[in-house]
Motif scaffolding. Structure first.
Motif, mmCIF file in Angstrom:
data_model
loop_
_atom_site.group_PDB
_atom_site.id
_atom_site.type_symbol
_atom_site.label_atom_id
_atom_site.label_comp_id
_atom_site.label_asym_id
_atom_site.label_seq_id
_atom_site.Cartn_x
_atom_site.Cartn_y
_atom_site.Cartn_z
ATOM 1 N N ASP A 13 -7.816 20.485 31.238
ATOM 2 C CA ASP A 13 -7.960 21.496 32.292
ATOM 3 C C ASP A 13 -9.098 22.451 31.942
ATOM 4 O O ASP A 13 -8.863 23.566 31.503
ATOM 5 N N CYS A 140 -2.400 29.390 37.425
ATOM 6 C CA CYS A 140 -3.738 29.579 36.853
ATOM 7 C C CYS A 140 -4.692 30.297 37.781
ATOM 8 O O CYS A 140 -5.241 31.333 37.425
ATOM 9 N N ARG A 300 -5.911 37.226 36.379
ATOM 10 C CA ARG A 300 -4.531 37.153 35.880
ATOM 11 C C ARG A 300 -3.962 38.566 35.775
ATOM 12 O O ARG A 300 -3.298 38.926 34.812
ATOM 13 N N LYS A 574 -7.597 32.707 26.465
ATOM 14 C CA LYS A 574 -7.618 31.375 25.847
ATOM 15 C C LYS A 574 -8.184 31.418 24.436
ATOM 16 O O LYS A 574 -9.107 32.174 24.151
HETATM 17 MO MO LIG Z 1 -5.775 27.525 33.768
#
Ligand SMILES: [Mo]
Ligand SMILES: Nc1nc2c(c(=O)[nH]1)N[C@H]1C(S)=C(S)[C@@H](COP(=O)(O)OP(=O)(O)OC[C@H]3O[C@@H](n4cnc5c(=O)[nH]c(N)nc54)[C@H](O)[C@@H]3O)O[C@H]1N2
Ligand SMILES: Nc1nc2c(c(=O)[nH]1)N[C@H]1C(S)=C(S)[C@@H](COP(=O)(O)OP(=O)(O)OC[C@H]3O[C@@H](n4cnc5c(=O)[nH]c(N)nc54)[C@H](O)[C@@H]3O)O[C@H]1N2
Ligand code: SF4
Length: 684
Positions: A13, A140, A300, A574
């Protein structure tokens, strides 16, 4: 004999969707590398996938179907045959659908594979025919997608190949070196030709350290910065009056609205100094071409859709869409207009016992769905391409749901994840090197096909094959359940959209990678040079009456009562060497996801030094990480790169015990980065 070189595509992804070459000797892969001929991959891979063969041949790969023998979560299983597994699943799903109605079954999947067939093919057909609840895949990008639709009416933007022509590049909530590394060479090339590169992020990561200037921004305050920049641009007449007149709607109202965002106010909201805001806005508007790479990090948060929308309006204001190397990119996925109806067959719902479209369940509220949903309650959960016990927000609530004894859980997996530990039946899945698929990308415009390059080990099967077999066991006799992979590919390519024009499976097999028909061969794609927005008016709609900034409740300017208990803003972006939780089984490479970065003032106040174990907590839960006191975050912000496997972590929890099931302003997205916590030195 020299090794045979075969072609594949990375299914992880990641926006880059790399074209791969693999050396195969005696049926065994010996080396992976990036395809040098691919215009975006350009011959290199990220570190994690360069070493993907370690995963492919890991002794921890799941190779046989298993049935749980211990209690849920304990991880004790016995080997069973495929026949036993499929019979048991079919029998359970049938009896649950009969007793409670088919909506008592919930599929749960996300980004394990970006392939159309393995991620949204036979699985979707299966659940539609069953009449299962439909999953809203929001975890996401849903907020950002909604923001783009509001601003542009489509979900695409600047081509990565054109970034080399930019003179100013803003990485706005985008960790390019970590999560989109194939854009980096284009940025290096632009800088070689004199371009300036800025980063706007609460965390100064590797990308930020290599920028010409890093702007530390308060989490969730990006809308304020975008409106502040507009204030300066419009106030100083730096906008492109011609572009604005021809291709936008609502400029007069916008001019009015942005007067409410003078630099002093924006400085207080964002934490960026007033003069810096003014200089940034001027530079952005007057440097040509200027391009923005925004990524999903900034959406987010509680008002993530608004943030993406506000930033995406900037290039229309400055007319930057006209220029090669101008514009903005969050995603390119909206250009891949394949025939989803042929692929997913939503019409099959009408043939299900339900006889209508099934209800929709938001994946970002899995915990709530498992414990609170009624009429009917969820009685079966089928998980594939995802590891919700590690990645879904409000982990304690998710685990409570997964523990329910009246929940039948099936997990299709390559590894024994935390989620697999809660399964009644675990089915072993193939990797992208072992099955056929077609791939879209969300960071470029090339459609790709990959054939299996390695044999499937043990008794592993692809998701497509597993759902095909299950359909047979359930007595679904529609022809689509026996369709071959090639038939599915032909179906999805059967699209009337001009971007897909005449792209055939033969061309994909021959070329491996085909640029969408977005522009004539070799020409730059300038999506909005002459308007052409996907909005109802065909123009970029400023819609200023709904454009404003409110701080997230879980932030320094949010809910005061909450802040007095939990004064720190946690972000969990991330990790460079991971792919969400995919590589969480590697204890030797867990360093990055075991740390919490703090500002020295926040650490000193709590008697914390680098290397100390700290406890991070709020009302939802607590977890333990190792402190790293460095200059990478400002005071009040803490950063924990995500996401490790809970079962490999102290107290079996990762940062998602802290995150909430609160949803974003639009799109129903998860708000991982709007999260207030407290930190203390841990006695453990
Ligand atoms: Mo993602
Ligand atoms: N190495 C690696 N690559 C990956 C992944 C991975 O786990 N590891 N995951 C893949 C996936 S699923 C996705 S969706 C993409 C995501 O790719 P990105 O969106 O680039 O990744 P994130 O880490 O979510 O966020 C990007 C940056 O946003 C910053 N950020 C957080 N909150 C805010 C904010 O309020 N405002 C601003 N301006 N910045 C903020 C974070 O600190 C981070 O540096 O990457 C993909 N690629
Ligand atoms: N705190 C925090 N939480 C986050 C995020 C964050 O930034 N911070 N990011 C969020 C984001 S952006 C995302 S996209 C989600 C990601 O959440 P997920 O999509 O669940 O991502 P992964 O953790 O990578 O899990 C994918 C799983 O699919 C499996 N898999 C891979 N290929 C296949 C296949 O072909 N078949 C089957 N059956 N399985 C396969 C892998 O082994 C892996 O366990 O996490 C979210 N969670
Ligand atoms: S994870 Fe991303 S950068 Fe790495 S090989 Fe896959 S597509 Fe390329």
């Amino acid at each position: 004999m020299p090794p045979e070189v075969r072609h594949s595509v990375c299914a992880l992804d990641c926006p880059d969707c790399c074209s791969l070459l693999i050396n195969v000797e005696n049926g065994k892969g010996s080396r992976l590398r990036g395809d040098p001929d691919h215009p975006v991959t350009r011959g290199f891979l990220c570190g994690k996938v360069a070493r993907y063969l370690e995963r492919e041949y890991s002794p921890d790969r799941l190779l046989h179907p298993q049935r749980r023998v211990g209690s849920k979560g304990e991880g004790c299983f016995e080997r069973i045959t495929w026949d036993e597994a499929l019979d048991e699943i079919a029998e359970k799903l049938t009896s649950i659908a009969t007793e409670f109605g088919p909506e008592a079954v919930l599929p749960y999947s996300y980004g394990g594979s970006m392939g159309y067939l393995q991620g949204s093919g036979m699985d979707r057909r299966f659940f539609h025919r069953l009449g299962a609840s439909r999953l809203d895949r929001t975890i996401c990008s849903a907020a950002g997608g909604a923001g783009l639709m509001d601003a542009l009416g489509v979900r695409y933007g600047t081509e990565p190949e054109q970034f080399r022509h930019a003179k100013l590049i803003l990485a706005w909530g985008a960790n390019i070196l970590g999560t989109n590394v194939h854009l980096w060479p284009f940025i290096v090339e632009a800088r070689r030709h004199g371009a300036t590169f800025y980063t706007i992020d609460p965390h100064q990561n590797r990308t930020g350290r290599l920028s010409d200037k890093h702007f530390f921004i308060n989490p969730g305050s990006d809308t304020a910065l975008a409106l502040g920049m507009m204030h300066v641009i419009v106030g100083e007449n730096l906008h492109d009056a011609d572009y604005v007149a021809k291709y936008t709607l609502g400029f007069d109202d916008l001019r009015e609205r942005v007067t409410e965002y003078p630099p002093e106010r924006v400085a207080a909201l964002t934490g960026i100094a007033k003069d810096e805001i003014v200089t940034l806005a001027r530079e952005y508007a007057t440097t040509r071409p200027s391009v923005i790479r925004l990524n999903y990090g900034l959406q987010r948060s509680e008002r993530g859709a608004m943030a993406v929308r506000a930033i995406s309006l900037l290039p229309a204001l400055t007319g930057s869409w006209k220029e090669i190397g101008g514009g903005a990119q969050l995603s390119t996925s909206g250009a891949f207009q394949v025939n989803r109806n042929a692929l997913e067959r939503p019409d099959l719902q009408l043939r299900s016992p339900l006889g209508r479209e099934a209800r929709i369940v938001n994946m970002s509220q899995l915990g709530m769905a498992l414990s609170e949903l009624e009429n009917p309650q969820i009685h079966a959960l089928v998980v594939y391409n995802s590891n919700p016990a590690a990645v879904a927000p409000n982990q304690n609530s998710v685990l409570k749901g997964l523990c329910r004894n009246n929940l039948f859980t099936v997990v299709l997996e390559q590894f024994q994840t935390d989620t697999a530990d809660f399964a009644d039946i675990v089915l072993p899945a193939t990797t992208f090197l072992e099955h056929t698929d077609v791939y879209f990308a969300y960071g470029h415009y090339h459609l790709q096909l990959a054939r299996p390059v390695l044999p499937a080990p043990g008794e592993t099967k692809s998701n497509v094959e597993i759902f095909r077999l299950l359909a047979g066991r359930m007595g679904f006799d529609d022809a689509c359940f026996t369709e071959s992979e090639d038939g599915m590919v032909r179906g999805l390519l059967d699209s009337s959209h001009p971007f897909l024009k005449d792209i055939s499976i033969e061309e994909l097999d021959r070329e491996h990678s085909v640029r969408l028909r977005v522009a004539s061969n070799g020409d730059a794609f300038l999506p909005f040079a002459q308007g052409g927005f996907g909005t109802p008016s065909g123009k970029c709609e400023f819609n200023a009456c709904t454009l404003d900034y409110t701080p997230p409740a879980e932030s320094r300017h949010g809910d005061a009562a909450l802040r007095s208990k939990y004064p720190l803003e946690l972000i969990s972006p991330k990790n460079d060497d991971s792919m969400n939780s995919t590589f969480g089984y590697r204890p030797d490479r867990d360093h990055e996801t075991s740390v919490l970065r703090l500002h020295v003032s926040d650490a000193e106040r709590r008697g914390i030094s680098s290397g100390d174990q700290v406890r991070i907590f709020n009302d939802r839960g607590s977890c333990l990480l190792g402190a790293e006191v460095d200059g990478s975050v400002p005071a009040g912000v803490i950063c924990a790169p995500s996401t490790r496997w809970p079962k490999m972590s102290p107290q079996r929890s990762n940062v998602n015990v802290l995150t909430s099931e609160r949803l974003t302003d639009k799109g129903g997205g998860a708000t991982f980065y709007s999260c207030l916590v407290q930190v203390e030195k841990s006695g453990d």
